[in-house]
Design a protein around this motif. Structure first.
Motif, mmCIF file in Angstrom:
data_model
loop_
_atom_site.group_PDB
_atom_site.id
_atom_site.type_symbol
_atom_site.label_atom_id
_atom_site.label_comp_id
_atom_site.label_asym_id
_atom_site.label_seq_id
_atom_site.Cartn_x
_atom_site.Cartn_y
_atom_site.Cartn_z
ATOM 1 N N SER A 310 41.796 -36.589 -31.224
ATOM 2 C CA SER A 310 41.717 -35.684 -32.333
ATOM 3 C C SER A 310 42.780 -35.090 -33.216
ATOM 4 N N GLY A 311 43.945 -34.751 -32.240
ATOM 5 C CA GLY A 311 45.145 -34.265 -32.790
ATOM 6 C C GLY A 311 45.818 -35.406 -34.043
ATOM 7 N N ALA A 312 45.847 -36.477 -33.340
ATOM 8 C CA ALA A 312 46.576 -37.723 -34.286
ATOM 9 C C ALA A 312 45.723 -37.816 -35.380
ATOM 10 N N ASP A 313 44.407 -37.627 -35.326
ATOM 11 C CA ASP A 313 43.544 -37.710 -36.658
ATOM 12 C C ASP A 313 43.781 -36.819 -37.557
ATOM 13 N N GLN A 314 43.682 -35.397 -37.061
ATOM 14 C CA GLN A 314 44.168 -34.272 -37.904
ATOM 15 C C GLN A 314 45.566 -34.413 -38.644
ATOM 16 N N ALA A 315 46.608 -34.856 -37.926
ATOM 17 C CA ALA A 315 47.879 -35.121 -38.384
ATOM 18 C C ALA A 315 47.953 -36.457 -39.511
ATOM 19 N N MET A 316 47.024 -37.259 -39.324
ATOM 20 C CA MET A 316 46.970 -38.267 -40.292
ATOM 21 C C MET A 316 46.476 -37.686 -41.356
ATOM 22 N N SER A 317 45.404 -37.019 -41.410
ATOM 23 C CA SER A 317 44.556 -36.391 -42.625
ATOM 24 C C SER A 317 45.683 -35.511 -43.193
ATOM 25 N N GLN A 318 46.609 -34.868 -42.715
ATOM 26 C CA GLN A 318 47.668 -34.230 -43.285
ATOM 27 C C GLN A 318 48.603 -35.001 -43.731
ATOM 28 N N ALA A 319 48.968 -36.096 -43.302
ATOM 29 C CA ALA A 319 50.014 -36.951 -44.000
ATOM 30 C C ALA A 319 49.494 -37.401 -45.209
ATOM 31 N N LYS A 320 48.171 -37.612 -45.229
ATOM 32 C CA LYS A 320 47.602 -38.373 -46.177
ATOM 33 C C LYS A 320 47.374 -37.476 -47.621
ATOM 34 N N GLN A 321 47.439 -35.948 -47.245
ATOM 35 C CA GLN A 321 47.690 -35.161 -48.459
ATOM 36 C C GLN A 321 48.994 -34.995 -48.916
ATOM 37 N N ASP A 322 49.990 -35.492 -48.442
ATOM 38 C CA ASP A 322 51.412 -35.556 -48.596
ATOM 39 C C ASP A 322 51.699 -36.512 -49.778
ATOM 40 N N PRO A 323 52.066 -36.063 -50.877
ATOM 41 C CA PRO A 323 52.484 -37.010 -51.980
ATOM 42 C C PRO A 323 53.593 -38.028 -51.402
ATOM 43 N N ASP A 324 54.495 -37.524 -50.406
ATOM 44 C CA ASP A 324 55.495 -38.514 -50.029
ATOM 45 C C ASP A 324 55.147 -39.376 -48.685
ATOM 46 N N LYS A 325 53.800 -39.211 -48.519
ATOM 47 C CA LYS A 325 53.175 -39.741 -47.222
ATOM 48 C C LYS A 325 54.233 -39.773 -45.918
ATOM 49 N N ARG A 326 54.782 -38.772 -45.665
ATOM 50 C CA ARG A 326 55.666 -38.709 -44.511
ATOM 51 C C ARG A 326 54.809 -38.449 -43.217
ATOM 52 N N PRO A 327 55.055 -39.174 -42.142
ATOM 53 C CA PRO A 327 54.586 -39.116 -40.875
ATOM 54 C C PRO A 327 54.288 -37.368 -40.417
ATOM 55 N N VAL A 328 53.245 -37.065 -39.635
ATOM 56 C CA VAL A 328 53.289 -35.771 -39.394
ATOM 57 C C VAL A 328 52.846 -35.777 -37.801
ATOM 58 N N ILE A 329 53.491 -34.846 -37.161
ATOM 59 C CA ILE A 329 53.260 -34.547 -35.672
ATOM 60 C C ILE A 329 52.353 -33.576 -35.681
ATOM 61 N N TYR A 330 51.273 -33.750 -34.727
ATOM 62 C CA TYR A 330 50.178 -32.712 -34.494
ATOM 63 C C TYR A 330 50.908 -31.599 -33.579
ATOM 64 N N ASP A 331 50.502 -30.446 -34.346
ATOM 65 C CA ASP A 331 51.101 -29.110 -33.408
ATOM 66 C C ASP A 331 49.951 -27.982 -33.553
ATOM 67 N N LYS A 332 49.240 -27.982 -32.420
ATOM 68 C CA LYS A 332 47.906 -27.184 -32.354
ATOM 69 C C LYS A 332 47.838 -25.894 -33.129
ATOM 70 N N THR A 333 49.406 -25.241 -33.112
ATOM 71 C CA THR A 333 49.428 -23.894 -33.588
ATOM 72 C C THR A 333 49.438 -23.980 -35.142
ATOM 73 N N ALA A 334 49.674 -24.933 -35.617
ATOM 74 C CA ALA A 334 49.887 -25.139 -37.116
ATOM 75 C C ALA A 334 48.529 -25.844 -37.712
ATOM 76 N N PHE A 335 47.738 -26.169 -36.969
ATOM 77 C CA PHE A 335 46.494 -26.960 -37.585
ATOM 78 C C PHE A 335 45.328 -26.006 -37.288
ATOM 79 N N PRO A 336 44.282 -26.068 -38.328
ATOM 80 C CA PRO A 336 43.285 -25.152 -38.093
ATOM 81 C C PRO A 336 42.280 -25.804 -37.001
ATOM 82 N N THR A 337 41.621 -24.940 -36.321
ATOM 83 C CA THR A 337 40.643 -25.079 -35.064
ATOM 84 C C THR A 337 39.714 -25.887 -35.456
ATOM 85 N N ARG A 338 39.625 -27.219 -34.585
ATOM 86 C CA ARG A 338 38.476 -28.101 -34.978
ATOM 87 C C ARG A 338 36.995 -27.496 -34.463
#
Length: 622
Positions: A310-338
Motif C-alpha cells: 500500500s505504501g509503495a502504491d501511494q508513493a507511486m501515485s504521488q510520483a505520477k503527479q510529479d511533472p518530473d516523474k521523480r521516484p518517491v519513497i513512502y513516508d507514513k507521516t507525509a501521506f494521507p491516511t488510507r
C-alpha cells in the motif's frame, strides 16, 4: 533343542529385517551392481527362503495326503507372497522365486516316487506341464505388475510435471515469465519474515507512462515487445538477490533485501528509471517509455506485506503527479491516511441500511420550462453526521474497490424510484446515472447491471447512463465500448458527460455509440466572461446537432447563462438556477406539480427537445 531352534528363528528374523531394505536399495541403483554385493544379497535372500521351502519339501515326502496338500499350498503361498509383495524388487524377487520353483519340481519328483500315491506316468507329465504353466503365469504376472507400476509411475510423473507447470503458470506472467501479483506478494511476505530483525526489504513499484500510445500506434505486438524487453532488463538489474514481478498491465515491481538505507533505495530507483527510459528497438524504430516509481521500505511505517505494498502504491501515485516523474519513497507521516477495512464495512452497512440514496437534480427544457429528466446524485443521509456530500465518500468507494456494489445499489434505488413515480401516473423523463469505468470494463460489472435492468424491462426507456470522457484512455476501452453498445441495445440511452474537458477525439466520437452530450460546468461558468468560451460552446452545440444527439449544458446558475445558451441553440440545461438535487419525496412533489419552470419568452425552433421528452434513444449503430 529349543536353544538351536530359537537361534535359527532369531537369525531368520534378523535376515528378513535386513533383506527388504537391502533389496530395495539394490533394485534402485542407477549403475550395475558389483558382483560381490550381488552375491551377498543373493545368499541372504536364499538363506531366508530356504527354511520356508524346507517345510513344504518335508511335508511333500509324507504318506499322508493332507500333509502333501498342505505342503503344496504352503509353497504356492510363498509364490504369491513373494510375487505380490516383492514383485517390484527384481533382485529379491528372482533370488527367492528361483529356489521356490526348483523346490516344487523336487516335491513333484518325490511325490511321483512315493508308493503311497501310485499313478501313471502320463498323469505326472500332465501335472508337471500344468505346474510349468503356473510358473510361467507367475512370471507373466510379475512382469505385468512391473509394467503397470512403470506406467503408473510415468503417469504420476507426467501428472506431477503438469501440476508443476500449472503452478508455474498460475504464479508467473505468461508473456514475460516474471512472477505475477500473487507470487510476488507471497515472496514478499516470506522475505519480510526472514529479514524482520535485519535491514528489512525494500519494494519498488513502477507504472509505465507512455505505454498505451505505443499499443495504439504500433500495435499490441509492439506493446508486448516493450513489456518483454523491460522484464529482461529489470530481471538483470535486480540480480540474484532480487525478485521481479509484473503485477498487471504495464505495472512492474521489484523486491530487494540488500538495500541498506533510503539513499541507497533512491540510487537503485534511478538505475531502474535508467533501464526503463533506454530506447527499445522494434522494427527499425526506437520506442520510448518512462515510469512513475514508488518505493516502500520495511519498518515501523510498513510492518506487514499489505502495508508495504500500500505504501509503495501511494508513493507511486504521488510520483505520477510529479511533472518530473521523480521516484518517491513512502513516508507514513507525509501521506494521507488510507481507508481501512472498517471504513469499508461502514460503507457496506450504509448501503444495506439505505442511508446512501439518490437525490435528483432536474434537467429543464429552455423552450417550455418543463422538466424533461433528472440526474441521480448520491447523498449519504448519515444518522449522526446529517447529509454527507458525495465528495466525502465517493473517493472511499473507489479506493476500497466498491464501485461495482455501489453502482448496483444506486441503479436499483433509481429504478425503484422511477417505478414508484410511474405507478402514480407521473413521467420522470430521462433519469441519468453516472456509471463507473469498473462496471463498463469488467464482464461481471457489465452482466450484473444488465441483469438488474432486465428485472425492470418497462423502465428502460427512462434510463440514461452517463460516462465520462476519460474512458477513452482506459486500458479496457474496447471492452467499455462493447458494454456501451450492449446497454444501448438493451434500450438504455448513453450520455457523454463532462464533454470538452477529457480525452475524446473526433475519431472517438465517430466510433462510440451515444445519444447525448453534456457540456461541462467550466464552459457554462465562463459564458459572458471569456469570449473564447462563447466560441467553444457555440461550436460544441453545433457539433452535437450535426451528430444528431441531444446536448445538455450543466452548471447553469444565472439568468444570463441561461439566456446565452438559449440564443446559441441549447435546448436542455441543468444547474442550481433550477434547483439543487432533491430527495425522492421532494422530487415527487415537483413531478406532481407538473414540473414546470418559467420558460424563455422568445420563440425558437425545437427539433431535438421533443425527442428528449419522448424518451426516444438514438438507434444503435449496426
Amino acid at each position: 533343542m529349543w536353544l538351536p531352534a530359537s537361534a535359527i528363528m532369531a537369525a531368520l528374523l534378523v535376515l528378513e529385517t535386513l533383506s527388504y531394505p537391502l533389496n530395495k536399495r539394490a533394485s534402485h541403483f542407477d549403475r550395475p551392481l558389483n558382483l560381490p554385493l550381488a552375491l551377498a544379497i543373493f545368499l541372504v535372500n536364499l538363506t531366508t527362503i530356504l527354511p520356508f521351502l524346507a517345510f513344504a519339501f518335508l511335508l511333500s515326502t509324507s504318506d499322508s495326503l493332507p500333509f502333501v496338500l498342505i505342503g503344496y499350498m504352503w509353497v504356492f503361498g510363498v509364490f504369491v507372497h513373494v510375487s505380490n509383495v516383492f514383485g517390484l524388487l527384481p533382485l529379491y524377487n528372482w533370488s527367492q522365486m528361483t529356489p521356490a520353483f526348483a523346490t516344487i519340481f523336487m516335491m513333484l519328483w518325490n511325490l511321483s516316487n512315493n508308493p503311497a500315491f501310485p499313478s501313471s506316468n502320463v498323469a505326472w507329465y500332465v501335472l508337471a506341464i500344468l505346474t510349468t504353466v503356473y510358473i510361467a503365469n507367475t512370471f507373466d504376472t510379475m512382469n505385468l505388475q512391473k509394467d503397470t507400476h512403470r506406467a503408473l509411475r510415468r503417469a504420476q510423473n507426467e501428472a506431477n510435471a503438469r501440476l508443476m507447470e500449472l503452478e508455474r503458470l498460475s504464479r508467473h506472467d505468461k508473456l514475460t515469465g516474471l512472477m505475477n501479483r500473487q507470487a510476488f506478494e507471497d515472496t514478499l511476505e516470506s522475505l519480510m519474515r526472514q529479514h524482520a530483525n535485519r535491514l528489512g526489504v525494500t519494494v519498488f513499484v513502477m507504472d509505465l507512462d507512455g505505454f498505451k500510445p505505443i499499443n495504439d500506434s504500433y500495435s499490441h505486438t509492439a506493446g508486448d515487445a516493450v513489456l518483454v524487453t523491460l522484464a529482461d532488463r529489470l530481471r538483470a538489474l535486480a540480480g540474484k538477490d532480487g525478485h521481479v514481478a509484473r503485477l498487471g498491465g504495464d505495472e512492474f515491481a521489484i523486491i530487494k533485501a540488500t538495500i541498506i538505507s533510503a539513499k541507497a533505495a533512491q540510487r537503485f530507483s534511478e538505475r531502474i528509471m535508467g533501464v526503463i527510459e533506454e530506447p527499445i528497438p522494434f522494427e527499425q524504430k526506437n520506442l520510448k517509455v518512462s515510469a512513475s516509481l514508488g518505493i516502500a521500505r520495511q519498518g515501523r511505517d510498513a510492518e506487514t506485506m499489505a502495508s508495504l505494498m500500500s505504501g509503495a502504491d501511494q508513493a507511486m501515485s504521488q510520483a505520477k503527479q510529479d511533472p518530473d516523474k521523480r521516484p518517491v519513497i513512502y513516508d507514513k507521516t507525509a501521506f494521507p491516511t488510507r481507508a481501512t477495512l472498517e471504513d469499508r464495512n461502514v460503507l457496506i452497512r450504509a448501503m444495506a441500511d439505505h442511508q446512501i440514496v439518490p437525490y435528483y437534480q432536474p434537467k429543464v427544457s429552455l423552450e417550455t420550462g418543463r422538466i424533461v429528466g433528472f440526474e441521480a446524485l448520491s447523498r449519504w443521509e448519515h444518522p449522526t453526521r446529517g447529509l454527507v456530500s458525495p465528495a466525502a465518500f465517493l473517493p472511499l468507494i473507489n479506493e476500497l474497490g466498491l464501485q461495482g456494489a455501489f453502482m448496483l445499489h444506486t441503479a436499483e434505488h433509481v429504478l425503484r424510484n422511477i417505478q414508484a413515480w410511474t405507478a402514480e401516473g407521473l413521467n420522470p423523463g430521462q433519469v441519468s446515472i453516472n456509471v463507473s469505468e469498473t462496471t463498463l470494463a469488467t464482464v461481471t460489472g457489465h452482466n450484473d447491471l444488465l441483469e438488474l435492468i432486465d428485472r425492470y424491462p418497462h423502465l428502460r426507456r427512462h434510463l440514461t447512463f452517463e460516462i465520462t470522457e476519460d474512458i477513452f484512455i482506459a486500458r479496457s476501452s474496447e471492452m467499455i465500448q462493447r458494454s456501451i453498445a450492449n446497454f444501448r441495445r438493451a434500450g438504455v440511452r448513453i450520455s457523454l458527460d463532462d464533454f470538452g474537458t477529457g480525452f475524446a477525439s473526433f475519431q472517438h466520437l465517430k466510433d462510440l455509440e451515444f445519444d447525448e452530450l453534456k457540456l461541462d460546468t467550466c464552459f457554462v461558468r465562463d459564458l459572458g466572461v471569456d469570449p473564447a468560451t462563447h466560441v467553444l460552446v457555440d461550436g460544441l452545440l453545433t457539433m452535437g446537432k450535426g451528430l444528431g444527439v441531444h446536448v445538455i449544458a450543466e452548471g447553469v446558475e444565472t439568468p444570463q447563462q441561461r439566456d446565452m445558451l438559449y440564443e446559441m441553440g441549447c435546448e436542455v440545461v441543468q444547474g442550481y438556477y433550477y434547483g439543487m438535487a432533491a430527495p425522492f419525496s421532494e422530487t415527487m412533489i415537483r413531478l406532481e406539480a407538473e414540473g414546470y419552470f418559467t420558460p424563455i419568452p422568445q420563440q425558437k425552433p425545437q427539433p431535438l427537445t421533443q425527442n428528449l421528452e419522448q424518451n426516444t434513444p438514438k438507434a444503435a449503430a449496426t
